[in-house]
Design a protein around this motif. Structure first.
Motif, PDB file in Angstrom:
ATOM      1  N   PRO A 247      40.497  38.167  41.215  1.00 27.05           N
ATOM      2  CA  PRO A 247      40.466  39.706  41.302  1.00 27.05           C
ATOM      3  C   PRO A 247      41.935  40.218  41.972  1.00 27.05           C
ATOM      4  N   LYS A 248      42.142  39.319  43.136  1.00 23.39           N
ATOM      5  CA  LYS A 248      43.437  39.736  43.940  1.00 23.39           C
ATOM      6  C   LYS A 248      44.887  39.658  43.121  1.00 23.39           C
TER       7      LYS A 248
ATOM      8  N   ASN B 285      50.633  42.511  36.035  1.00 20.55           N
ATOM      9  CA  ASN B 285      49.762  41.535  35.961  1.00 20.55           C
ATOM     10  C   ASN B 285      48.539  41.774  34.962  1.00 20.55           C
ATOM     11  N   ALA B 286      47.859  43.119  35.363  1.00 18.21           N
ATOM     12  CA  ALA B 286      46.755  43.754  34.825  1.00 18.21           C
ATOM     13  C   ALA B 286      47.075  44.009  33.158  1.00 18.21           C
ATOM     14  N   LYS B 287      48.439  44.721  32.993  1.00 11.66           N
ATOM     15  CA  LYS B 287      49.004  45.086  31.794  1.00 11.66           C
ATOM     16  C   LYS B 287      49.205  43.899  31.062  1.00 11.66           C
ATOM     17  N   LYS B 288      49.669  42.717  31.419  1.00 10.53           N
ATOM     18  CA  LYS B 288      49.882  41.486  30.730  1.00 10.53           C
ATOM     19  C   LYS B 288      48.784  40.800  30.288  1.00 10.53           C
ATOM     20  N   LEU B 289      47.628  41.017  31.169  1.00 15.60           N
ATOM     21  CA  LEU B 289      46.448  40.392  30.816  1.00 15.60           C
ATOM     22  C   LEU B 289      45.541  41.375  29.888  1.00 15.60           C
ATOM     23  N   MET B 290      45.549  42.642  29.596  1.00 17.06           N
ATOM     24  CA  MET B 290      45.086  43.405  28.757  1.00 17.06           C
ATOM     25  C   MET B 290      45.717  43.148  27.295  1.00 17.06           C
ATOM     26  N   GLU B 291      47.192  42.971  27.340  1.00 14.30           N
ATOM     27  CA  GLU B 291      47.988  42.635  26.138  1.00 14.30           C
ATOM     28  C   GLU B 291      47.359  41.275  25.657  1.00 14.30           C
TER      29      GLU B 291
ATOM     30  N   ALA C  15      30.641  33.768  35.559  1.00 15.20           N
ATOM     31  CA  ALA C  15      30.898  34.978  34.503  1.00 15.20           C
ATOM     32  C   ALA C  15      29.704  36.074  34.570  1.00 15.20           C
ATOM     33  N   SER C  16      28.701  35.938  35.417  1.00 17.68           N
ATOM     34  CA  SER C  16      27.555  36.836  35.412  1.00 17.68           C
ATOM     35  C   SER C  16      28.135  38.161  35.508  1.00 17.68           C
ATOM     36  N   GLN C  17      28.946  38.440  36.956  1.00 13.89           N
ATOM     37  CA  GLN C  17      29.163  39.844  37.265  1.00 13.89           C
ATOM     38  C   GLN C  17      30.068  40.390  35.780  1.00 13.89           C
TER      39      GLN C  17
ATOM     40  N   ALA D 273      33.077  45.404  39.381  1.00  9.79           N
ATOM     41  CA  ALA D 273      32.699  45.224  40.536  1.00  9.79           C
ATOM     42  C   ALA D 273      33.825  44.427  41.442  1.00  9.79           C
ATOM     43  N   LYS D 274      34.515  43.744  40.842  1.00  9.76           N
ATOM     44  CA  LYS D 274      35.841  43.006  41.432  1.00  9.76           C
ATOM     45  C   LYS D 274      37.086  43.472  41.284  1.00  9.76           C
ATOM     46  N   PHE D 275      37.204  43.890  39.915  1.00  8.68           N
ATOM     47  CA  PHE D 275      38.632  44.064  39.489  1.00  8.68           C
ATOM     48  C   PHE D 275      39.462  45.527  39.873  1.00  8.68           C
ATOM     49  N   PRO D 276      40.495  45.755  40.189  1.00 10.96           N
ATOM     50  CA  PRO D 276      41.303  46.821  40.404  1.00 10.96           C
ATOM     51  C   PRO D 276      40.720  48.019  39.218  1.00 10.96           C
TER      52      PRO D 276
END
Length: 493
Positions: free
Chosen positions: A212-213, A220-226, A148-150, A158-161
């Motif tokens: 990240p992939k 998937n990103a939308k569901k994660l933020m929800e 979890a450092s980054q 650094a890693k995510f879209p």
């Protein structure tokens, strides 16, 4: 469409250009990281381009502005995200705001002491919200600072879209740095089933690549933020875990000898250094891979462009040929229509002509039939008159039978008066005249029949000519249509 970042620029924004004129001790590290920051993005991929130039200025300006912290690895990603939404000076002001007012720079101070406190808080939250995953990490020896450092130091940039990072930065500017815990817990929850199947090395590798992939998909990103927004973390709970961490640290410091503490701190720093070097190698590998992929994509795009240009030229030529063929077929169609019209007019005129001939023939036949009937009636009347006269004459009645046939005359006896012979001869002359007249009548009848047959023959010929003319016109029309249709079919195939 990118989500708008909230404007939180300082009132007296410092000029990036003025700070950039000063020397920075981290200049080499900044230059090295600039080429590794979003290398596939159009704005930052060109070496020496506007994007890399602006990013270098902001990172160097902050390293001069905040000399206590200076430039930290991964800081360029956060600056790049801000540059995608605002000019250089505003991006620099927002970066300063996040570092100072939102407490991000505290994570880099005092040998990352506050950062380790955040790791402790995250593990306590995992123990509460995801106890089975927390227990699994304890069994395999995986600690929060190893993955979890980054997340904390670069705010997931650094890693995510990018479309996911934009939402995270928006939430951070609205809610504060505690949003990182929400996103971290959401990531762990969504990846729990996969992580429970891994060991220590597998978990670290899973955090570097598959996680990240997975969120390259906007859905998937939308569901994660929800999910992240639905997790409720109270500030009291975070303060409680922070106090627990400091109490634990004080107890450790009291129990440990200075040498042991320094050795433990040294080991921790070595681990952090190795982890950062590994992340650095991963970033370098991703940069090389991205450049190779971009080169391949460029080559493929050029090949596809050449192929499309060739297809375009072939298509244009086919279009020209098709237009020429269309004009030719239109001309042939017009000629065919004109020919059909002429043949139709000709056939109609022939039909009218043949109709008039047939009408005249029928009229002639009718007239001949009437004349023949009249002649036959007249002949029968004459014969009846002659028969009545013969029957009325005593002398003649002896010579003819009731059917009108001549009887055999008896042999005359010598000495008989010669007057009967003379009368007989007269009767024979009349009979011959009547037979001659009858023969003429029969001859006229035969001639009339011959004329009728001749007219019937002419009528048959005329009908045959009409049918032949119709068939010839129809066959020519049908042949022309088949020819045109066959030519179109061949060109289509």
């Amino acid at each position: 469409m990118k989500p708008p970042l909230m404007g939180v620029c300082g009132k007296d924004g410092l000029k990036v250009t003025l700070l950039g004129e000063k020397e920075s001790p981290q200049d080499s590290a900044i230059t090295r990281d600039i080429n590794r920051t979003f290398p596939a993005h159009d704005y930052f991929k060109d070496t020496g381009g506007d994007g890399q130039d602006s990013l270098y200025k902001i990172c160097k300006a902050y390293s001069v502005y905040d000399q206590e912290i200076g430039y930290c690895q991964g800081q360029s990603f956060l600056a790049a995200v801000l540059l995608l939404h605002m000019p250089e000076e505003q991006a620099f002001s927002v970066l300063v705001k996040i570092m100072f007012d939102y407490g991000l720079r505290d994570l880099f101070k005092q040998n990352f002491e506050d950062l380790h406190c955040k790791f402790f808080q995250l593990e306590r939250l995992m123990q509460e919200y995801i106890p089975d995953l927390y227990a699994h990490f304890l069994n395999v020896g995986l600690e929060a600072h190893m993955y979890a450092s980054q997340w904390f130091l670069t705010l997931f940039t650094a890693k995510f879209p990018l479309y996911m990072v934009f939402h995270i930065i928006d939430l951070l500017l609205c809610e504060g740095i505690s949003v990182i815990f929400n996103v971290a817990l959401a990531l762990l929850k969504t990846s729990k089933d996969d992580l429970l199947q891994t060991d220590f090395e597998g978990a670290l590798k899973f955090f570097r690549v598959p996680v990240p992939k997975r969120y390259r998909s906007e859905e998937n990103a939308k569901k994660l933020m929800e999910l992240a927004c639905s997790i409720k973390i109270s500030q009291k709970k975070l303060k409680k875990h922070e106090k627990e961490y400091h109490t634990m640290r004080e107890q450790q410091e009291q129990q440990e000898a200075p040498i042991e503490r320094y050795e433990r701190e040294n080991r921790r720093l070595q681990e952090a250094n190795m982890r950062l070097e590994q992340e650095n190698d991963d970033l370098a590998h991703e940069l090389v891979s991205s450049k190779i992929a971009l080169r391949k994509d460029l080559d493929n795009s050029e090949e596809k462009a050449d192929a499309l240009n060739k297809e375009l030229l072939i298509t244009k030529q086919k279009l020209v040929d098709s237009e020429d063929e269309k004009r030719r077929l239109e001309e042939e169609s017009a000629q065919l229509k004109e020919m059909c019209r002429r043949e139709l007019d000709k056939s109609e005129s022939e039909i009218k002509k043949n109709g008039s001939i047939i009408g005249e023939y029928k009229q002639i036949c009718s007239q001949l039939s009437e004349r023949l009937e009249k002649q036959q009636t007249a002949n029968r009347g004459e014969l009846e008159k002659i028969r009545l006269k013969v029957q009325g004459c005593e002398k003649c009645s002896g010579l003819f039978s009731k059917e009108g046939r001549l009887k055999v005359a008896p042999v005359s006896k010598p000495g008989v008066d010669e007057d009967p012979d003379q009368e007989k001869e007269d009767l024979q002359n009349q009979l011959r005249e009547m037979e001659l007249e009858l023969a003429q009548t029969k001859l006229q009848l035969v001639e009339a029949e011959c004329k009728i047959q001749d007219l019937e023959h002419h009528l048959g010929l005329a009908l045959n000519e009409v049918q032949a003319a119709k068939k010839t016109w129809f066959n020519r029309t049908l042949t022309s249509i088949k020819t045109v249709t066959g030519a179109q079919g061949k060109e289509t195939t």
